[in-house]
Design a protein around this motif. Structure first.
Motif, PDB file in Angstrom:
ATOM      1  N   PHE A   1       0.843  -1.192   0.000  1.00 47.35           N
ATOM      2  CA  PHE A   1       0.000   0.000   0.000  1.00 47.35           C
ATOM      3  C   PHE A   1       0.883   1.248   0.000  1.00 47.35           C
TER       4      PHE A   1
ATOM      5  N   VAL B   1      -6.338  -5.788  -4.420  1.00 48.43           N
ATOM      6  CA  VAL B   1      -6.414  -4.991  -3.195  1.00 48.43           C
ATOM      7  C   VAL B   1      -6.970  -5.814  -2.039  1.00 48.43           C
TER       8      VAL B   1
ATOM      9  N   GLU C   1      -3.805   2.380  -2.732  1.00 48.70           N
ATOM     10  CA  GLU C   1      -2.904   1.584  -3.563  1.00 48.70           C
ATOM     11  C   GLU C   1      -2.842   2.222  -4.952  1.00 48.70           C
TER      12      GLU C   1
ATOM     13  N   GLU D   1       2.754  -2.496  -8.145  1.00 49.13           N
ATOM     14  CA  GLU D   1       2.086  -3.772  -8.378  1.00 49.13           C
ATOM     15  C   GLU D   1       2.128  -4.124  -9.867  1.00 49.13           C
TER      16      GLU D   1
ATOM     17  N   ARG E   1      -4.439  -8.076  -0.435  1.00 49.01           N
ATOM     18  CA  ARG E   1      -3.500  -7.302   0.373  1.00 49.01           C
ATOM     19  C   ARG E   1      -4.154  -6.878   1.689  1.00 49.01           C
TER      20      ARG E   1
END
Length: 342
Positions: free
Chosen positions: A19, A110, A77, A259, A113
């Motif tokens: 993040f 997301v 993110e 990412e 995570r």
């Protein structure tokens, strides 16, 4: 437990997971959200998004959604593009797909995570948690502003002085009572770049959006035929629109995305190539992408509108192949494209 020390440890953990920013607010930190949402729906600006009118009590108050929650942890993110996403608009024979949908579906990335961070919280403290990524009645943007992550700009999207425009939001609700961050305030000043660039004039006023004129809504959420008045304004945008984000001056502070799943893989494919996809080929082509969720019919409708806006009569033959499509909106889009190119 020293909650201040834990908060810093939590932030470091979130950053280590990938993040880019974190903020914390109370569940009741956005008391005006319910009234604003009610007014928005009453004006009909939500269009066909009936889910906005459902569970309004939950959507308007995070505290109502889960009364046991004591803190809301908002996480950002980034998915910043490498170039200017508006460059593809000049390539009228190719499809423009919004930056956020170019790579893998952000919901999956997301949420995984968030779950890793949340699992660590549970194991460390024994607290209860719930995680949300745009799939529950949670109004992430007001909560993120209350948590100090950024502010809702005049285009109603979230902006950050540290991250720019290009970032997703995830939320962790927890029974832990954690220190709050200072809410962010608007730093848009006199700038109206996002309002001025909107092709369909979807902003009735600064900080207000009428989804019924928004290209992102029209191409993704709206079912059936799109108003003929708006079709020429779509250009070659077949999924979403990045104009108001791309033009924002705060993007000079945009952070590079780390990412790899957000790396561009769809690109700007030829319209003729996309128009040839049947349902099975469409599902295969966009497997793991947000584009897949819209379905083949809405997708093909948008491709045919883009063909009609291409200015290339050579694409008439491509449109003719869909005049008898079982979906009425697709057949209508084909006829419109042929008439426009003729």
């Amino acid at each position: 437990m020293d909650t201040s020390a834990f908060r810093e440890t939590l932030r470091n953990r979130a950053l280590a997971e990938g993040f880019s920013g974190m903020g914390i607010c109370a569940p009741d930190a956005t008391p005006d959200t319910a009234a604003r949402l009610s007014d928005y729906v009453a004006l009909g600006r939500h269009g066909q998004m009936g889910w906005m009118a459902e569970r309004m009590a939950w959507r308007g108050s995070a505290a109502a959604l889960w009364p046991e929650a004591r803190s809301v942890i908002m996480l950002a993110e980034v998915y910043t593009p490498e170039g200017n996403p508006r460059d593809v608009l000049a390539q009228r024979d190719r499809a423009a797909v919004s930056v956020y949908a170019q790579g893998r579906d952000y919901h999956d990335l997301v949420k995984k995570r968030l779950k890793r961070v949340g699992r660590w919280m549970v194991e460390t403290t024994g607290a209860e948690i719930k995680v949300f990524v745009d799939t529950a009645p949670v109004m992430e943007k007001p909560l993120a502003q209350a948590a100090g992550l950024g502010w809702q700009g005049k285009h109603t999207n979230l902006l950050s002085r540290d991250l720019g425009s290009w970032f997703f939001l995830g939320a962790i609700f927890t029974t832990l009572d954690l220190p709050r961050d200072v809410p962010e305030t608007s730093h848009c000043g006199n700038c109206t770049a996002c309002l001025d660039i909107c092709p369909t004039k979807a902003f009735p006023a600064p900080y207000q959006l009428d989804a019924r004129r928004c290209i992102s809504y029209l191409t993704i959420e709206h079912k059936g035929q799109i108003d003929p008045e708006l079709r020429p304004l779509l250009g070659n945008r077949i999924y979403g629109c990045d104009d108001c984000l791309a033009v924002c001056p705060w993007n000079k502070f945009a952070v590079t995305a780390s990412e790899i799943g957000y790396a561009h893989r769809i690109g700007a494919p030829p319209l003729t190539e996309l128009a040839a996809l049947d349902d099975a080929a469409f599902r295969t082509r966009f497997s793991g992408s947000p584009v897949k969720r819209m379905g083949r019919d809405r997708f093909l409708r948008n491709v045919l509108y883009a063909i009609g806006n291409s200015g290339d009569p050579a694409l008439i033959a491509t449109a003719q192949q869909h005049l008898s499509d079982p979906d009425l909106a697709v057949a209508d889009a084909a006829a419109w494209a042929i008439e426009r190119l003729s």
